[in-house]
Scaffold this motif. Structure first.
Motif, short mmCIF file in Angstrom:
data_model
loop_
_atom_site.label_atom_id
_atom_site.label_comp_id
_atom_site.label_asym_id
_atom_site.label_seq_id
_atom_site.Cartn_x
_atom_site.Cartn_y
_atom_site.Cartn_z
N THR A 17 3.83 -5.70 -0.70
CA THR A 17 3.48 -5.85 -2.26
C THR A 17 2.02 -6.34 -2.32
OG1 THR A 17 5.89 -5.81 -2.73
CG2 THR A 17 4.38 -6.72 -4.25
N ASN A 18 2.10 -7.52 -1.77
CA ASN A 18 0.84 -8.33 -1.72
C ASN A 18 -0.50 -7.53 -1.15
OD1 ASN A 18 2.12 -10.60 -2.65
ND2 ASN A 18 2.24 -11.63 -0.60
N LEU A 19 -0.42 -6.55 -0.35
CA LEU A 19 -1.34 -5.65 0.33
C LEU A 19 -1.62 -4.58 -0.63
CD1 LEU A 19 -0.95 -6.14 4.17
CD2 LEU A 19 -2.67 -7.07 2.76
N ARG A 20 -0.62 -4.40 -1.91
CA ARG A 20 -0.72 -3.27 -2.75
C ARG A 20 -0.32 -2.29 -1.81
NH1 ARG A 20 -5.72 -5.31 -6.15
NH2 ARG A 20 -4.81 -6.81 -7.28
N ILE A 21 0.74 -1.99 -0.92
CA ILE A 21 1.16 -0.81 -0.35
C ILE A 21 2.10 -0.18 -1.20
CG2 ILE A 21 2.46 -0.18 1.81
CD1 ILE A 21 0.76 -2.35 3.27
N ASN A 22 1.95 1.08 -1.33
CA ASN A 22 2.83 1.71 -2.31
C ASN A 22 3.24 3.03 -1.81
OD1 ASN A 22 0.57 3.08 -2.87
ND2 ASN A 22 0.47 2.71 -5.03
N GLY A 23 3.18 3.41 -0.60
CA GLY A 23 3.55 4.68 0.06
C GLY A 23 3.77 4.54 1.42
N THR A 24 4.10 5.72 1.91
CA THR A 24 4.61 5.79 3.36
C THR A 24 4.02 7.21 3.86
OG1 THR A 24 6.42 5.53 4.88
CG2 THR A 24 6.70 6.50 2.91
N PRO A 25 3.60 7.06 5.14
CA PRO A 25 3.28 5.58 5.72
C PRO A 25 1.99 5.32 5.24
CG PRO A 25 2.28 8.06 7.12
CD PRO A 25 3.19 8.42 5.65
N LEU A 34 -4.71 -11.82 7.52
CA LEU A 34 -5.44 -10.33 7.43
C LEU A 34 -6.65 -10.63 6.75
CD1 LEU A 34 -5.15 -7.68 8.74
CD2 LEU A 34 -3.95 -7.14 6.67
N ILE A 35 -7.80 -10.34 7.60
CA ILE A 35 -9.05 -10.25 6.74
C ILE A 35 -9.70 -9.00 7.08
CG2 ILE A 35 -9.20 -12.79 6.52
CD1 ILE A 35 -11.37 -12.52 8.80
N ASN A 36 -10.49 -8.72 6.15
CA ASN A 36 -11.51 -7.48 6.54
C ASN A 36 -10.81 -6.40 6.87
OD1 ASN A 36 -13.82 -9.19 6.01
ND2 ASN A 36 -14.15 -9.61 7.99
N TYR A 37 -9.80 -5.96 5.89
CA TYR A 37 -8.65 -4.98 6.30
C TYR A 37 -9.10 -3.60 5.52
CZ TYR A 37 -5.98 -6.21 2.38
OH TYR A 37 -5.54 -6.43 0.95
N GLN A 38 -8.81 -2.56 5.88
CA GLN A 38 -8.60 -1.28 5.17
C GLN A 38 -7.31 -0.72 5.33
OE1 GLN A 38 -11.65 1.43 7.37
NE2 GLN A 38 -13.10 0.94 5.23
N LYS A 39 -6.77 0.05 4.22
CA LYS A 39 -5.57 0.80 4.04
C LYS A 39 -6.13 2.12 4.21
CE LYS A 39 -4.05 -0.43 0.21
NZ LYS A 39 -3.52 -0.40 -1.12
N PHE A 40 -4.89 2.78 4.88
CA PHE A 40 -4.97 4.21 4.73
C PHE A 40 -3.50 4.75 4.47
CE2 PHE A 40 -7.86 2.76 7.93
CZ PHE A 40 -8.90 3.15 7.67
N ASN A 41 -3.25 5.10 3.19
CA ASN A 41 -2.09 5.62 2.49
C ASN A 41 -1.68 6.94 2.85
OD1 ASN A 41 -1.91 2.89 0.85
ND2 ASN A 41 -3.36 3.64 -0.60
N GLY A 42 -0.33 6.88 2.67
CA GLY A 42 0.35 8.33 2.80
C GLY A 42 0.63 8.82 1.65
N ILE A 43 2.06 9.03 1.29
CA ILE A 43 2.55 9.63 0.15
C ILE A 43 3.19 8.32 -0.82
CG2 ILE A 43 4.33 11.31 -0.93
CD1 ILE A 43 4.21 12.74 1.75
N PHE A 76 -1.04 2.59 6.86
CA PHE A 76 -1.61 1.90 8.00
C PHE A 76 -2.83 0.89 7.54
CE2 PHE A 76 -0.32 5.98 9.20
CZ PHE A 76 0.51 5.77 10.35
N VAL A 77 -2.65 -0.26 7.98
CA VAL A 77 -3.51 -1.57 7.59
C VAL A 77 -4.17 -1.73 8.86
CG1 VAL A 77 -3.79 -3.79 6.62
CG2 VAL A 77 -1.93 -2.27 5.67
N VAL A 78 -5.55 -1.76 8.83
CA VAL A 78 -6.44 -2.11 10.02
C VAL A 78 -7.24 -3.35 9.81
CG1 VAL A 78 -8.08 -0.99 11.86
CG2 VAL A 78 -6.24 0.29 10.97
N GLY A 79 -7.21 -4.14 10.56
CA GLY A 79 -8.19 -5.45 9.98
C GLY A 79 -8.11 -6.39 11.07
#
Length: 60
Positions: free
Chosen positions: A27-35, A47-56, A37-40
């Motif tokens: 929730t704090n990373l604003r993840i609202n889908g699956t799958p 966790l710093i300097n991260y990017q999110k790759f969202n699914g559905i 992936f968080v890379v950082g």
């Protein structure tokens, strides 16, 4: 999946606390889908300097 084993796991307060911790982090990373992936980089357990790759996105 063995539903009986899964439900026993969910009934365990220690396991449930770990699940809630992961939900809060998502929730704090604003993840609202699956799958998703968080890379950082992790520094000082943060966790710093991260990017999110969202699914559905989740549908309620």
């Amino acid at each position: 999946m063995d539903n009986k084993t899964f439900n026993l796991c969910l009934d365990n307060p220690v396991q449930w606390a770990a699940i809630e911790k992961d939900i809060t982090l998502g929730t704090n990373l604003r993840i609202n889908g699956t799958p998703t992936f968080v890379v950082g980089i992790i520094e000082d357990r943060q966790l710093i300097n991260y990017q999110k790759f969202n699914g559905i996105p989740f549908r309620h």
